[in-house]
Write a protein that holds these residues in place. Sequence first.
Motif, mmCIF file in Angstrom:
data_model
loop_
_atom_site.group_PDB
_atom_site.id
_atom_site.type_symbol
_atom_site.label_atom_id
_atom_site.label_comp_id
_atom_site.label_asym_id
_atom_site.label_seq_id
_atom_site.Cartn_x
_atom_site.Cartn_y
_atom_site.Cartn_z
ATOM 1 N N ASP A 52 0.714 -1.109 0.209
ATOM 2 C CA ASP A 52 0.000 -0.136 -0.062
ATOM 3 C C ASP A 52 0.803 1.061 -0.117
ATOM 4 O O ASP A 52 1.664 1.522 0.893
ATOM 5 C CB ASP A 52 -1.003 -0.084 1.317
ATOM 6 N N GLY A 53 0.582 1.989 -1.098
ATOM 7 C CA GLY A 53 1.373 3.455 -0.956
ATOM 8 C C GLY A 53 2.865 3.248 -1.616
ATOM 9 O O GLY A 53 3.784 4.440 -1.845
ATOM 10 N N VAL A 55 5.590 3.404 -4.198
ATOM 11 C CA VAL A 55 5.311 3.619 -5.581
ATOM 12 C C VAL A 55 6.923 3.681 -6.381
ATOM 13 O O VAL A 55 7.806 3.683 -5.883
ATOM 14 C CB VAL A 55 4.859 5.119 -5.765
ATOM 15 N N ASN A 56 6.695 3.453 -7.716
ATOM 16 C CA ASN A 56 7.991 3.643 -8.558
ATOM 17 C C ASN A 56 8.655 4.676 -8.103
ATOM 18 O O ASN A 56 8.142 5.915 -8.203
ATOM 19 C CB ASN A 56 7.704 3.381 -9.932
ATOM 20 N N ALA A 58 10.248 5.367 -5.140
ATOM 21 C CA ALA A 58 10.225 5.407 -3.788
ATOM 22 C C ALA A 58 11.771 4.906 -3.199
ATOM 23 O O ALA A 58 12.443 4.335 -4.044
ATOM 24 C CB ALA A 58 9.218 4.661 -3.072
ATOM 25 N N SER A 72 10.106 -1.039 -10.340
ATOM 26 C CA SER A 72 8.909 -1.660 -10.920
ATOM 27 C C SER A 72 7.982 -2.275 -9.749
ATOM 28 O O SER A 72 8.555 -2.457 -8.675
ATOM 29 C CB SER A 72 9.366 -2.664 -11.812
ATOM 30 N N SER A 73 6.647 -2.512 -9.991
ATOM 31 C CA SER A 73 5.716 -3.229 -9.151
ATOM 32 C C SER A 73 4.786 -3.962 -10.037
ATOM 33 O O SER A 73 4.281 -3.404 -11.107
ATOM 34 C CB SER A 73 4.956 -2.388 -7.996
#
Length: 172
Positions: A52-53, A55-56, A58, A72-73
């Motif tokens: 949660d929360g 992001v690329n 970070a 990436s995610s």
Amino acid sequence: MDTVKGRSALEIMTGAGVLAVAAAFLFYAVAHGGRGAQPGGMLLTAQFDRIDGLVNGADVRIAGVKVGSVVSSSIDPQSFNAVVGMRVDRSLRLPSDSSAEVSSDGLLGGKYLSIVPGGAERVLAEGGRITETQGSVSLESLLGRFIFSVTQMNQPAAANAETAAPATAAPR
């Protein structure tokens, strides 16, 4: 009238100077902000139950020091877990039993990935996977559990108070 024109030109020149300095600060912040990927870094992956929360772009940190970025995610189609790709400083030589957790910069801060180095002799190589992970903790979920536990604790006390108090009838 010349004074007014001279003053207006001076104000315009001052305003233009302020805008130029602001543009220079903005350019510097974008160029050196550290939110981009580490181009020479080593690519690693980790799998989490929830991110949660995160992001690329970070931060990836060790002991609070930025050592890389999330690049990436995605979702693993078999386990439905989140797979996070990150680039970290190649010179670190992270032990293979290192762990990763999604952490927060305070109550309202952004999320980042925290790596805790392990103690194994083997080190992670390019494309390696961090297997010991802890996903993000949902503040809403924790608050809901707390409220539920408080109401559960109060219900037996209220029920005991009703049964303990004898019903008194006024004599006729």
